[in-house]
Design an enzyme around this catalytic site. Sequence first.
Site, PDB file in Angstrom:
ATOM      1  N   ASP A   1      42.768  50.124  42.504  1.00  0.00           N
ATOM      2  CA  ASP A   1      41.364  49.768  42.709  1.00  0.00           C
ATOM      3  C   ASP A   1      41.293  48.364  43.299  1.00  0.00           C
ATOM      4  OD1 ASP A   1      38.404  50.341  42.155  1.00  0.00           O
ATOM      5  OD2 ASP A   1      38.685  48.404  41.186  1.00  0.00           O
TER       6      ASP A   1
ATOM      7  N   GLU B   1      38.800  45.056  44.271  1.00  0.00           N
ATOM      8  CA  GLU B   1      37.535  44.331  44.326  1.00  0.00           C
ATOM      9  C   GLU B   1      37.538  43.617  45.668  1.00  0.00           C
ATOM     10  OE1 GLU B   1      35.424  45.040  41.876  1.00  0.00           O
ATOM     11  OE2 GLU B   1      37.095  46.158  41.012  1.00  0.00           O
TER      12      GLU B   1
ATOM     13  N   HIS C   1      34.336  46.969  36.822  1.00  0.00           N
ATOM     14  CA  HIS C   1      34.302  46.207  38.073  1.00  0.00           C
ATOM     15  C   HIS C   1      35.310  45.068  38.107  1.00  0.00           C
ATOM     16  CE1 HIS C   1      30.950  48.718  38.914  1.00  0.00           C
ATOM     17  NE2 HIS C   1      30.166  48.148  38.036  1.00  0.00           N
TER      18      HIS C   1
ATOM     19  N   ASP D   1      39.378  49.042  36.093  1.00  0.00           N
ATOM     20  CA  ASP D   1      38.921  50.240  36.802  1.00  0.00           C
ATOM     21  C   ASP D   1      40.096  51.145  37.163  1.00  0.00           C
ATOM     22  OD1 ASP D   1      36.370  49.287  36.574  1.00  0.00           O
ATOM     23  OD2 ASP D   1      35.952  49.149  38.719  1.00  0.00           O
TER      24      ASP D   1
END
Length: 206
Positions: free
Chosen positions: A11, A13, A151, A156
């Site tokens: 994942d 960000e 998040h 995540d």
Amino acid sequence: MSHADTVIVLDFETTGLSPQQGDRAIEIGAVKLENGIITDRFQQLMNPGFRVTSFIEQYTGISNEMLSQAPSCKTVMADFSDFIGNSSLVAHNASFDQRFLIAELNRLHRPFNTSFACSMLIARRVFPEAANHQLGTLVAHTNIEHDGVFHRALADAEMTAQLWLKLLQKLQQQWPALTVSFELMQQLQQQPKGALDRFIKRQLAT
DNA sequence: TGCCAGGCCCTCTTTAGGGCCTT
């Protein structure tokens, strides 16, 4: 029960939605799943070279102060490229993470030829009854334990990995004779919605 | 960096529009 081979669930960000519009990765989190068990983890903040918006600071909890002390995207993504090797990859709404992975690796002149599967597309087919198919909703829907952190990249990735296992588990319970490989999951996510039964029966017949 | 995406999926569809997902 098959756990569909070894996969790395990841994942990102990021500073926004589109690497084509100049957005960059600011954090990568990933776990390696082997035989249904997390055997390795990767998490690193990275400095994109410009300030992120207050929206991103609030959405992720990652501040410009934190990023100012982080190594560059180049440094982190080189390490991450070594971490993933040639493994099969999984992400929630994988097209998003795949775009950023390719964009960041292209900046390193590292080729990308790894296959992705998408837990969101598969969940739409395996859990059509869910209220929606956001990661947080599916985590609640499938009773995945979590620490309340959303998040952030590793949190995540961990929840997406647990969701991946729930998807495999549901398929295996529903069709015990089915061999649930990574390749099968990739094919499943491309089937017309509502045609899951027909697809599985065709697989079982071969 | 600030020009703000892109693919899936449904439907009052296919000569299209808009919600869902990801940050």
